[in-house]
Design a protein around this motif. Structure first.
Motif, mmCIF file in Angstrom:
data_model
loop_
_atom_site.group_PDB
_atom_site.id
_atom_site.type_symbol
_atom_site.label_atom_id
_atom_site.label_comp_id
_atom_site.label_asym_id
_atom_site.label_seq_id
_atom_site.Cartn_x
_atom_site.Cartn_y
_atom_site.Cartn_z
ATOM 1 N N GLY A 94 0.458 14.149 3.465
ATOM 2 C CA GLY A 94 0.503 14.154 2.010
ATOM 3 C C GLY A 94 0.058 15.441 1.355
ATOM 4 N N ARG A 95 -1.058 16.010 1.789
ATOM 5 C CA ARG A 95 -1.582 17.175 1.100
ATOM 6 C C ARG A 95 -0.870 18.470 1.472
ATOM 7 N NH1 ARG A 95 -7.721 17.522 3.559
ATOM 8 N NH2 ARG A 95 -7.194 17.872 5.751
ATOM 9 N N LYS A 96 0.134 18.401 2.334
ATOM 10 C CA LYS A 96 0.972 19.567 2.647
ATOM 11 C C LYS A 96 2.235 19.587 1.793
ATOM 12 C CE LYS A 96 -0.568 19.373 7.484
ATOM 13 N NZ LYS A 96 -0.139 19.167 8.884
ATOM 14 N N SER A 97 2.377 18.584 0.937
ATOM 15 C CA SER A 97 3.606 18.395 0.176
ATOM 16 C C SER A 97 3.746 19.403 -0.962
ATOM 17 C CB SER A 97 3.628 16.975 -0.399
ATOM 18 O OG SER A 97 4.730 16.783 -1.252
ATOM 19 N N LEU A 98 4.997 19.649 -1.365
ATOM 20 C CA LEU A 98 5.299 20.459 -2.545
ATOM 21 C C LEU A 98 5.439 19.598 -3.800
ATOM 22 C CD1 LEU A 98 7.968 22.869 -0.994
ATOM 23 C CD2 LEU A 98 5.642 23.490 -1.703
ATOM 24 N N ASN A 99 5.380 18.285 -3.652
ATOM 25 C CA ASN A 99 5.544 17.392 -4.790
ATOM 26 C C ASN A 99 4.388 17.509 -5.770
ATOM 27 O OD1 ASN A 99 8.046 16.008 -4.353
ATOM 28 N ND2 ASN A 99 7.092 15.048 -2.568
ATOM 29 N N GLN A 100 4.603 16.915 -6.942
ATOM 30 C CA GLN A 100 3.516 16.782 -7.905
ATOM 31 C C GLN A 100 2.659 15.561 -7.580
ATOM 32 O OE1 GLN A 100 6.672 16.854 -11.082
ATOM 33 N NE2 GLN A 100 5.004 17.793 -12.263
ATOM 34 N N VAL A 101 3.320 14.504 -7.132
ATOM 35 C CA VAL A 101 2.683 13.191 -7.016
ATOM 36 C C VAL A 101 3.260 12.453 -5.815
ATOM 37 C CG1 VAL A 101 2.511 10.909 -8.129
ATOM 38 C CG2 VAL A 101 2.225 12.969 -9.494
ATOM 39 N N TRP A 102 2.432 11.618 -5.202
ATOM 40 C CA TRP A 102 2.887 10.616 -4.241
ATOM 41 C C TRP A 102 2.561 9.236 -4.800
ATOM 42 C CZ3 TRP A 102 5.687 11.107 0.167
ATOM 43 C CH2 TRP A 102 5.831 12.401 0.696
ATOM 44 N N GLN A 103 3.536 8.361 -4.773
ATOM 45 C CA GLN A 103 3.318 6.967 -5.144
ATOM 46 C C GLN A 103 2.690 6.240 -3.958
ATOM 47 O OE1 GLN A 103 4.073 5.578 -8.115
ATOM 48 N NE2 GLN A 103 5.376 7.127 -9.070
ATOM 49 N N VAL A 104 1.661 5.449 -4.238
ATOM 50 C CA VAL A 104 0.929 4.725 -3.199
ATOM 51 C C VAL A 104 0.991 3.233 -3.497
ATOM 52 C CG1 VAL A 104 -1.301 4.417 -2.056
ATOM 53 C CG2 VAL A 104 -0.621 6.691 -2.871
ATOM 54 N N SER A 105 1.309 2.429 -2.498
ATOM 55 C CA SER A 105 1.378 0.974 -2.671
ATOM 56 C C SER A 105 -0.017 0.400 -2.929
ATOM 57 C CB SER A 105 1.987 0.333 -1.425
ATOM 58 O OG SER A 105 2.018 -1.077 -1.553
ATOM 59 N N ARG A 106 -0.088 -0.526 -3.899
ATOM 60 C CA ARG A 106 -1.361 -1.196 -4.182
ATOM 61 C C ARG A 106 -1.181 -2.706 -4.037
ATOM 62 N NH1 ARG A 106 -4.699 -0.713 -9.829
ATOM 63 N NH2 ARG A 106 -3.077 -2.122 -10.571
ATOM 64 N N ARG A 107 -2.111 -3.337 -3.337
ATOM 65 C CA ARG A 107 -2.069 -4.787 -3.141
ATOM 66 C C ARG A 107 -3.103 -5.449 -4.051
ATOM 67 N NH1 ARG A 107 -0.824 -5.657 3.362
ATOM 68 N NH2 ARG A 107 0.943 -4.190 3.409
ATOM 69 N N GLU A 108 -2.607 -6.342 -4.907
ATOM 70 C CA GLU A 108 -3.454 -7.055 -5.868
ATOM 71 C C GLU A 108 -4.043 -8.282 -5.179
ATOM 72 O OE1 GLU A 108 -4.072 -5.772 -8.717
ATOM 73 O OE2 GLU A 108 -2.523 -4.212 -8.722
ATOM 74 N N LEU A 109 -5.342 -8.261 -4.947
ATOM 75 C CA LEU A 109 -5.986 -9.331 -4.192
ATOM 76 C C LEU A 109 -6.437 -10.471 -5.102
ATOM 77 C CD1 LEU A 109 -8.215 -7.284 -1.715
ATOM 78 C CD2 LEU A 109 -5.787 -7.868 -1.542
ATOM 79 N N PHE A 110 -6.418 -11.676 -4.561
ATOM 80 C CA PHE A 110 -6.945 -12.847 -5.253
ATOM 81 C C PHE A 110 -7.243 -13.910 -4.208
ATOM 82 C CE2 PHE A 110 -2.420 -13.457 -4.917
ATOM 83 C CZ PHE A 110 -2.258 -14.812 -4.650
ATOM 84 N N CYS A 111 -8.010 -14.919 -4.595
ATOM 85 C CA CYS A 111 -8.269 -16.050 -3.704
ATOM 86 C C CYS A 111 -7.178 -17.087 -3.915
ATOM 87 C CB CYS A 111 -9.645 -16.655 -3.988
ATOM 88 S SG CYS A 111 -11.024 -15.587 -3.508
ATOM 89 N N ASP A 112 -6.456 -17.410 -2.855
ATOM 90 C CA ASP A 112 -5.352 -18.355 -2.988
ATOM 91 C C ASP A 112 -5.868 -19.788 -3.035
ATOM 92 O OD1 ASP A 112 -5.924 -19.104 -0.378
ATOM 93 O OD2 ASP A 112 -4.246 -18.020 0.493
ATOM 94 N N GLU A 113 -4.938 -20.742 -3.017
ATOM 95 C CA GLU A 113 -5.301 -22.151 -3.170
ATOM 96 C C GLU A 113 -6.252 -22.634 -2.076
ATOM 97 O OE1 GLU A 113 -1.102 -22.854 -3.269
ATOM 98 O OE2 GLU A 113 -1.333 -24.097 -5.063
ATOM 99 N N ALA A 114 -6.172 -22.012 -0.910
ATOM 100 C CA ALA A 114 -7.047 -22.394 0.201
ATOM 101 C C ALA A 114 -8.365 -21.624 0.178
ATOM 102 C CB ALA A 114 -6.335 -22.162 1.529
ATOM 103 N N GLY A 115 -8.532 -20.734 -0.794
ATOM 104 C CA GLY A 115 -9.750 -19.939 -0.883
ATOM 105 C C GLY A 115 -9.714 -18.672 -0.061
ATOM 106 N N ALA A 116 -8.586 -18.396 0.595
ATOM 107 C CA ALA A 116 -8.459 -17.186 1.415
ATOM 108 C C ALA A 116 -8.057 -15.999 0.542
ATOM 109 C CB ALA A 116 -7.424 -17.401 2.510
ATOM 110 N N ILE A 117 -8.536 -14.822 0.900
ATOM 111 C CA ILE A 117 -8.165 -13.619 0.165
ATOM 112 C C ILE A 117 -6.752 -13.217 0.566
ATOM 113 C CG2 ILE A 117 -8.674 -11.176 -0.181
ATOM 114 C CD1 ILE A 117 -11.630 -11.869 0.201
ATOM 115 N N SER A 118 -5.891 -13.108 -0.421
ATOM 116 C CA SER A 118 -4.484 -12.791 -0.210
ATOM 117 C C SER A 118 -4.072 -11.728 -1.220
ATOM 118 C CB SER A 118 -3.626 -14.048 -0.387
ATOM 119 O OG SER A 118 -4.057 -15.098 0.461
#
Length: 348
Positions: free
Chosen positions: A123-147
């Protein structure tokens, strides 16, 4: 900046961890009123060999700054122009971190080791201005597990329909134009960007750390600052709005490496303290559905990555404009024009 503030600010560069940060990955984190969890995240960063720079909002009233200083964290105080992180904290943080390639995270986010490894290798060798990075939105599901959510609204980017919740968080401070506007990355949309590998992602713990009532208050506050910007994100902020969690198409893969962090965090009780009228529920779900329809209606777009502008890699900065002119003169007009446009977009 008065003399005392200036002395304290510039003295930071002698901080031993600041010197370490120059040699390694640079991460800066705007924060306010995060004393309940910021120390836990700092310990987790240090466990993987990272010393982030914290930009502490001067209006923080819960002892965040005192806690960070007690842990000898690298931090500096800043007063933003508005009640949100993009109100100057991103630009100030980028300058304080020394510029160049930077990863900006929120105080309730954390990167995968795969993201840090990819940034160091690629990434830091790139000529780009920006890199898009995936983000995972966490929450506790119906079973109480983090998903994490894979709802249709978490695929909003017209450039990559298959990419989960892209965030322009890894950027080159010298190649972007900063702005102060809520629900933006803190800078103008980049013309030259690309997408980090999807397995190199960020986790977002907002729904784990804050009660539904606190998250609803945040939505209302942001909507007041910028009408039309926040109600449409209600299924991200308030997964509890949906009686069936099937809406989120939840996943758990890739979260195993955060087990220790999750065990240490003060996870809020799901559904606790939420008082919301039926009319508000209808408004929020309607806005979420409208957001989904708008995403579907936008045609797929192409994007421009600068990493195929290979002549730039062999040309010193003072001669790059002359290179563009020379290429056009020699008949390589397409490459010369692309380099010229890139230089206009990235040089300040």
């Amino acid at each position: 900046m008065d003399a005392l503030v200036a002395k304290r600010f510039f003295a930071r560069w002698a901080h031993p961890r600041r010197q370490l940060g120059r040699q390694k990955l640079r991460i800066f984190i705007p924060t306010r009123d995060s004393a309940k969890w910021v120390g836990i995240f700092l310990d987790a960063y240090r466990a993987i060999g990272v010393e982030p720079l914290y930009i502490v909002d001067a209006r923080s009233a819960d002892g965040t700054l005192k806690l960070l200083r007690a842990k000898d964290a690298d931090c500096v105080v800043f007063t933003p122009s508005g009640d949100y992180a993009e109100a100057g904290m991103v630009e100030f943080g980028a300058r304080a971190a020394g510029g160049g390639w930077l990863l900006r995270l929120d105080d309730d986010e954390f990167p995968t080791r795969a993201l840090l490894d990819w940034i160091r290798r690629v990434g830091r060798k790139s000529l780009n201005q920006v890199w898009q990075v995936s983000r995972r939105e966490l929450f506790c599901d119906e079973a109480g597990a983090i998903s994490y959510s894979r709802s249709q609204t978490r695929y909003p980017n017209p450039y990559r329909r298959d990419y989960l919740h892209p965030q322009p968080r890894f950027f080159h401070a010298g190649r972007v134009k900063f702005l102060e506007k809520v629900h933006t990355p803190g800078f103008v949309d980049a013309e030259y960007f690309d997408f980090a590998p999807e397995e190199a992602f960020i986790i977002h713990c907002n729904c784990l750390l804050r009660t539904p009532a606190e998250r609803l208050d945040k939505i209302l506050r942001y909507e007041d600052i910028r009408p039309g910007s926040s109600f449409m994100l209600a299924d991200e902020y308030l997964p509890e709005l949906y009686s069936s969690f099937a809406h989120h198409n939840a996943g758990r893969d890739g979260l195993e490496e955060f087990a220790g962090l999750f065990a240490a965090l003060p996870i809020a009780a799901r559904g606790a303290g939420l008082e919301i009228s039926g009319a508000m529920v209808d408004t929020l779900t309607s806005e979420t559905e409208g957001h989904r329809r708008r995403i579907d209606a936008v045609p797929r777009l192409s994007f421009d990555s600068a990493d195929d502008l290979w002549p730039l890699r062999f040309t010193p900065h003072p001669f790059r404009r002359r290179l563009a002119e020379l290429l056009c003169t020699l008949g390589a007009r397409r490459m010369g024009t692309r380099i010229w446009n890139y230089l206009k977009a990235t040089q300040r």
